[in-house]
Enzyme design. Structure first.
Site, PDB file in Angstrom:
ATOM      1  N   TYR A 109     -10.634  18.566   4.439  1.00  0.00           N
ATOM      2  CA  TYR A 109     -10.053  17.760   3.358  1.00  0.00           C
ATOM      3  C   TYR A 109      -9.787  18.657   2.146  1.00  0.00           C
ATOM      4  CZ  TYR A 109      -9.813  14.633  -0.646  1.00  0.00           C
ATOM      5  OH  TYR A 109      -9.441  14.013  -1.801  1.00  0.00           O
ATOM      6  N   SER A 132      -8.183  17.457  -5.866  1.00  0.00           N
ATOM      7  CA  SER A 132      -9.565  16.978  -5.775  1.00  0.00           C
ATOM      8  C   SER A 132     -10.549  18.044  -6.246  1.00  0.00           C
ATOM      9  CB  SER A 132      -9.853  16.628  -4.314  1.00  0.00           C
ATOM     10  OG  SER A 132     -11.227  16.561  -4.085  1.00  0.00           O
TER      11      SER A 132
HETATM   12  N1  LIG Z   1     -11.325   8.355  -5.025  1.00  0.00           N
HETATM   13  C1  LIG Z   1     -11.767   9.575  -5.299  1.00  0.00           C
HETATM   14  O1  LIG Z   1     -12.941   9.774  -5.662  1.00  0.00           O
HETATM   15  C2  LIG Z   1     -10.844  10.771  -5.172  1.00  0.00           C
HETATM   16  C3  LIG Z   1     -11.352  12.027  -5.543  1.00  0.00           C
HETATM   17  C4  LIG Z   1     -10.529  13.134  -5.441  1.00  0.00           C
HETATM   18  C5  LIG Z   1      -9.227  12.993  -5.013  1.00  0.00           C
HETATM   19  N2  LIG Z   1      -8.760  11.774  -4.642  1.00  0.00           N
HETATM   20  C6  LIG Z   1      -7.368  11.665  -4.175  1.00  0.00           C
HETATM   21  O2  LIG Z   1      -6.730  10.627  -4.907  1.00  0.00           O
HETATM   22  C7  LIG Z   1      -5.729  10.011  -4.092  1.00  0.00           C
HETATM   23  C8  LIG Z   1      -5.972   8.503  -4.047  1.00  0.00           C
HETATM   24  O3  LIG Z   1      -7.269   8.287  -3.497  1.00  0.00           O
HETATM   25  P1  LIG Z   1      -7.914   6.854  -3.336  1.00  0.00           P
HETATM   26  O4  LIG Z   1      -9.366   6.994  -3.609  1.00  0.00           O
HETATM   27  O5  LIG Z   1      -7.100   5.877  -4.070  1.00  0.00           O
HETATM   28  O6  LIG Z   1      -7.766   6.662  -1.754  1.00  0.00           O
HETATM   29  P2  LIG Z   1      -7.197   5.432  -0.908  1.00  0.00           P
HETATM   30  O7  LIG Z   1      -7.464   5.788   0.527  1.00  0.00           O
HETATM   31  O8  LIG Z   1      -7.747   4.162  -1.423  1.00  0.00           O
HETATM   32  O9  LIG Z   1      -5.654   5.470  -1.211  1.00  0.00           O
HETATM   33  C9  LIG Z   1      -4.741   6.257  -0.494  1.00  0.00           C
HETATM   34  C10 LIG Z   1      -3.591   5.366  -0.030  1.00  0.00           C
HETATM   35  O10 LIG Z   1      -2.644   6.181   0.631  1.00  0.00           O
HETATM   36  C11 LIG Z   1      -2.188   5.514   1.792  1.00  0.00           C
HETATM   37  N3  LIG Z   1      -1.788   6.511   2.776  1.00  0.00           N
HETATM   38  C12 LIG Z   1      -2.578   7.385   3.464  1.00  0.00           C
HETATM   39  N4  LIG Z   1      -1.845   8.112   4.301  1.00  0.00           N
HETATM   40  C13 LIG Z   1      -0.550   7.709   4.146  1.00  0.00           C
HETATM   41  C14 LIG Z   1       0.675   8.084   4.754  1.00  0.00           C
HETATM   42  N5  LIG Z   1       0.715   9.009   5.718  1.00  0.00           N
HETATM   43  N6  LIG Z   1       1.808   7.484   4.331  1.00  0.00           N
HETATM   44  C15 LIG Z   1       1.785   6.528   3.363  1.00  0.00           C
HETATM   45  N7  LIG Z   1       0.645   6.110   2.770  1.00  0.00           N
HETATM   46  C16 LIG Z   1      -0.502   6.705   3.152  1.00  0.00           C
HETATM   47  C17 LIG Z   1      -3.376   4.704   2.280  1.00  0.00           C
HETATM   48  O11 LIG Z   1      -2.992   3.581   3.064  1.00  0.00           O
HETATM   49  C18 LIG Z   1      -4.034   4.287   0.971  1.00  0.00           C
HETATM   50  O12 LIG Z   1      -3.607   3.014   0.554  1.00  0.00           O
HETATM   51  C19 LIG Z   1      -5.802  10.707  -2.741  1.00  0.00           C
HETATM   52  O13 LIG Z   1      -4.842  11.731  -2.733  1.00  0.00           O
HETATM   53  C20 LIG Z   1      -7.192  11.294  -2.725  1.00  0.00           C
HETATM   54  O14 LIG Z   1      -7.276  12.408  -1.866  1.00  0.00           O
HETATM   55  C21 LIG Z   1      -9.539  10.641  -4.724  1.00  0.00           C
END
Ligand SMILES: NC(=O)c1ccc[n+]([C@@H]2O[C@H](COP(=O)([O-])OP(=O)(O)OC[C@H]3O[C@@H](n4cnc5c(N)ncnc54)[C@H](O)[C@@H]3O)[C@@H](O)[C@H]2O)c1
Length: 325
Positions: A155, A130
């Site tokens: 985070y 991130s």
């Molecule tokens: N969306 C953004 O702007 C952004 C920015 C930087 C980094 N990220 C990273 O990208 C990745 C995806 O993010 P996103 O926006 O799609 O988030 P999201 O919350 O929509 O997706 C994450 C998924 O992981 C699942 N999950 C969480 N903990 C879990 C566990 N212990 N076991 C199994 N499944 C689990 C959740 O149910 C969810 O469906 C994450 O690692 C997040 O930290 C996202």
């Protein structure tokens, strides 16, 4: 062969899985479908994926190694690539719920690395990091060699810890890995805890929108299709090294916008003015993010194509349809 996509019911995971299926790959999607936000969204994404040929879903919590290994067990000989996106997301949530990050991010990432060690045919593990690892860095745009040892939230600390764990596993076990630092991803099927989603929902419902600070903070908002192209581009280019095959890249739009500009664009797309409920700046918030993507352009052929002016109306269109159902 099979690609394991963790967090497949999540926002980015859903789009990545779709893109991989589009090009004929076999995808094993894994998620624990937690209730961090409206489970209706996760169910809706999964319903679409499960209709597609080449997709199969397994339910597992990556924070528990035995459950993870059991869920993936039958597919282990076939898994040759992993896209690891499951995590507890959200900077603000980490202030009030630090323990959620222990299980899903610290333990979860380590468990994925341990699973990777046991996969005899694994060629590449791509995982989500991130922009938050850059903390409150004022040296913008954020370049890969900026310092990343001053996280402003748990985070961010968990994401940096994931990178370091991956570097150690690349060195110890030669597991080829690529970490991708995503910058504020937005788009259809997005996350309801993020500002663009909340603002749209509130404006359309006639509720005031919570604005933390004066709205001059800026973010390098990146459209989800561009992120997906970056993830797939990275997946196709495993790092080559005899010592520690690991690389990091920024995936951002390289064109920051202020929160005030975001609100304006959402107002235009909704055809309605926002009523602002101004609140103090949150302690974990950083004033600006901006990705230096020169290495991603060069090494991954990454080219962001969607301006915020185009992406926000597409999101609002999707939201109107989703909210109607
Ligand atoms: N969306 C953004 O702007 C952004 C920015 C930087 C980094 N990220 C990273 O990208 C990745 C995806 O993010 P996103 O926006 O799609 O988030 P999201 O919350 O929509 O997706 C994450 C998924 O992981 C699942 N999950 C969480 N903990 C879990 C566990 N212990 N076991 C199994 N499944 C689990 C959740 O149910 C969810 O469906 C994450 O690692 C997040 O930290 C996202």
């Amino acid at each position: 062969m099979t690609i394991l996509v963790t967090g497949a019911a999540g926002f980015i995971g859903f789009h990545v899985a779709n893109a991989l299926l589009d090009r004929g790959e076999t995808v094993l999607g894994l998620d624990n479908l937690n209730r961090y936000y409206d489970p209706k969204l996760k169910a809706g994404r999964l319903e679409q994926l499960e209709r597609r040929q080449g997709f199969r879903f397994v339910y597992a919590d990556i924070g528990r190694f035995q459950a993870l290994e059991a869920a993936a067990y039958n597919d282990m000989p076939k898994i040759d690539r992993i896209v690891h996106l499951a995590a507890q997301a959200g900077v603000r949530h980490s202030i009030d719920h630090p323990q959620d990050y222990l299980q899903s991010n610290y333990a979860g990432h380590l468990n994925i690395l341990e699973l990777a060690r046991r996969l005899s045919n694994l060629k590449h593990l791509v995982y989500a990091s991130s922009s938050s690892v850059y903390g409150g860095s004022t040296a913008i745009p954020f370049a890969l060699d900026n310092p990343v040892d001053r996280p402003t939230s748990l985070y961010a600390a968990s994401k940096r810890a994931n990178e370091l764990a991956s570097i150690s596993y690349a060195s110890l076990y030669r597991i080829p890995q690529t970490g991708l630092r995503f910058f504020t991803v937005y788009g259809p099927w997005g996350r309801p805890d993020m500002a663009y989603y909340r603002f749209t929902a509130d404006i359309l419902a006639g509720r005031p929108i919570p604005v933390y600070g004066d709205g001059t903070q800026s973010r390098d908002f990146t459209y989800v299709e561009d992120i997906v192209a970056g993830v797939v581009g990275a997946l196709d280019r495993p790092p080559i090294s005899n010592t520690a095959p690991h690389r990091l890249f920024n995936l951002g739009n390289d064109k920051p916008n202020t929160l005030n500009r975001l609100i304006e664009l959402i107002e235009d797309a909704c055809g309605k003015k926002a009523v602002r409920d101004v609140k103090p700046v949150q302690p974990a918030d950083v004033p600006a993010t901006w990705a230096d993507i020169s290495e991603s352009r060069r090494e991954l052929d990454f080219t962001p194509r969607t301006a915020l002016e185009d992406g926000i109306p597409r999101f609002v269109d999707w939201y109107r349809g989703f909210a109607k159902d």
